[in-house]
Design a protein around this motif. Structure first.
Motif, PDB file in Angstrom:
ATOM      1  N   ARG A 122       0.799  -1.072   0.070  1.00 51.83           N
ATOM      2  CA  ARG A 122      -0.340   0.035  -0.065  1.00 51.83           C
ATOM      3  C   ARG A 122       1.026   1.573  -0.144  1.00 51.83           C
ATOM      4  NH1 ARG A 122      -3.057  -3.273  -0.564  1.00 51.83           N
ATOM      5  NH2 ARG A 122      -5.039  -3.585   0.480  1.00 51.83           N
ATOM      6  N   ARG A 137      -5.122  -3.010  -4.285  1.00 53.18           N
ATOM      7  CA  ARG A 137      -6.422  -2.816  -3.211  1.00 53.18           C
ATOM      8  C   ARG A 137      -7.732  -4.009  -3.166  1.00 53.18           C
ATOM      9  NH1 ARG A 137      -7.189   3.167  -0.892  1.00 53.18           N
ATOM     10  NH2 ARG A 137      -5.615   4.059  -1.482  1.00 53.18           N
ATOM     11  N   ASN A 159      -4.513  -4.162   9.036  1.00 50.14           N
ATOM     12  CA  ASN A 159      -5.611  -3.148   9.754  1.00 50.14           C
ATOM     13  C   ASN A 159      -7.007  -2.470   9.182  1.00 50.14           C
ATOM     14  OD1 ASN A 159      -3.717  -2.297  11.150  1.00 50.14           O
ATOM     15  ND2 ASN A 159      -2.350  -1.061  10.018  1.00 50.14           N
ATOM     16  N   GLU A 160      -6.206  -3.229   8.056  1.00 48.34           N
ATOM     17  CA  GLU A 160      -8.260  -2.947   6.417  1.00 48.34           C
ATOM     18  C   GLU A 160      -9.196  -4.110   7.275  1.00 48.34           C
ATOM     19  OE1 GLU A 160      -6.501  -2.841   2.905  1.00 48.34           O
ATOM     20  OE2 GLU A 160      -5.349  -1.476   3.385  1.00 48.34           O
TER      21      GLU A 160
END
Length: 373
Positions: A122, A137, A159-160
């Motif tokens: 990312r 993504r 974290n996503e």
């Protein structure tokens, strides 16, 4: 046997998936079907020949002047038919190319589980790199198995909201490929002698800078600024610069406009992977916007100046093997000269351990898939 489709279409994908293909083919638990799209025709074929990979299926989609929409629709239509006819148990894709995104979408539409090799990279900026940040993504969102190359990329997925059981940290498969090719060169003096002859124009008394550049976000002036930096570095007299120029017309135009006939700079055709590894190994410094080079060069002890404003590979920046310098001419020159003129700093950077893996990523991916399926 579980039927696995491995899909890729560009040279970087072929290099990074070659160890994965070989590991799956060698395992009797899988029926492995290799499908290439031909998104980058000639450069893809070079990598396939080097790693002795013969695709089972070649969609051969490349057309003159093709757009991203052309690549997407041709890949999607071609794979939809193949998936309908063959019904694989899983589809493996790599990285963030348009081929990978379209293959993941085709599998998703057919409700076939996807494994994403090199997941979790990312920048946080959809415009840099474009369109790769969107592609990866999306692929991560629809994939059942996420093979993250580092703990940092795994943390990005967590974290996503990605569940831990979907993530496997493997190391980066490009290190597997690099180490195998480097080993081949070390144990094949005849091939090395041929490469010495191929690059006999290089002055052994000068320090070598190897350059690549191809990112779309640098098409609007960034490549020209980088080229002006190269021209300035060439005036030092103690360095020689080799720039294999990407076939994209925007890259060709910038390089020829600024650097053609510049003393100390060699603009050459894009190289097959083997001679490029040879050049990396001979280089003192690399200047590049390539993600793969950020991962590979540290294994050879070579510092990299990354001509981008952001990178999805922060591990090398944190470790210190790579430096993010953007495309400002003055910054590129200043950072290059720091390394060229300070032996202690150069030695420190060259000795840093590569954060991207140990060369055993492909077997970890096979084992994870075997356990899952």
């Amino acid at each position: 046997m579980a039927r696995i489709f491995i899909v890729f279409g560009t040279r970087p994908e072929a290099i990074k998936m070659a160890p994965v293909v070989k590991a799956f083919v060698a395992d009797p638990a899988f029926e492995t079907i290799v499908c290439v799209t031909g998104q980058h025709r000639s450069m893809l074929d070079q990598a396939l020949e080097l790693f002795d990979i013969k695709p089972d299926i070649d969609l051969d989609i490349m057309q003159p002047g093709q757009t991203l929409a052309n690549v997407t629709t041709a890949t999607l239509n071609g794979l939809d038919t193949l998936f309908s006819e063959n019904r694989p148990d899983a589809v493996l894709v790599h990285g963030d190319t348009t081929t990978a995104m379209a293959a993941a979408l085709a599998a998703f539409y057919r409700q076939i589980p996807v494994g994403h090799v090199e997941a979790g990279l990312r920048t946080g900026n959809l415009a840099a790199p474009w369109p790769e940040e969107m592609n990866r993504r999306f692929i991560d969102m629809v994939s059942r198995w996420l093979f993250a190359p580092t703990e940092t990329s795994a943390a990005a997925l967590q974290n996503e909201g990605v569940e831990d059981e979907r993530i496997t940290v493997t190391g980066n498969t490009v290190i597997d490929a690099l180490l195998s090719v480097s080993e081949e060169l070390r144990h094949d003096p005849d091939r090395t002698a041929l490469l010495d002859k191929k690059f006999a124009f290089l002055d052994q008394q000068k320090r070598l800078i190897v350059v690549t550049g191809h990112r779309r976000e640098n098409f609007d002036g960034g490549l020209e600024r980088m080229c002006h930096a190269l021209a300035q570095l060439a005036t030092r007299g103690d360095v020689e610069i080799v720039y294999p120029v990407h076939l994209n017309e925007n890259v060709q135009r910038a390089a020829s406009a600024v650097l053609e006939d510049t003393s100390g700079i060699h603009l050459i055709d894009p190289q097959d992977y083997l001679p490029f590894v040879y050049l990396m190994d001979r280089a003192d410094l690399l200047i590049s916007d390539s993600g793969g080079i950020q991962e590979e060069a540290p294994s050879l002890g070579k510092p990299v100046l990354v001509t981008r404003d952001v990178t999805e590979r922060p591990e090398a920046i944190t470790a210190g093997t790579c430096r993010l310098v953007g495309t400002c001419t003055e910054t590129i020159v200043a950072e290059a000269e720091k390394l060229l003129d300070d032996p202690d700093e150069y030695a420190r950077v060259s000795a840093i351990t590569n954060p991207y893996g140990d060369g055993h990523a492909a077997p970890r991916i096979v084992e994870a898939m075997k356990n899952a399926i």
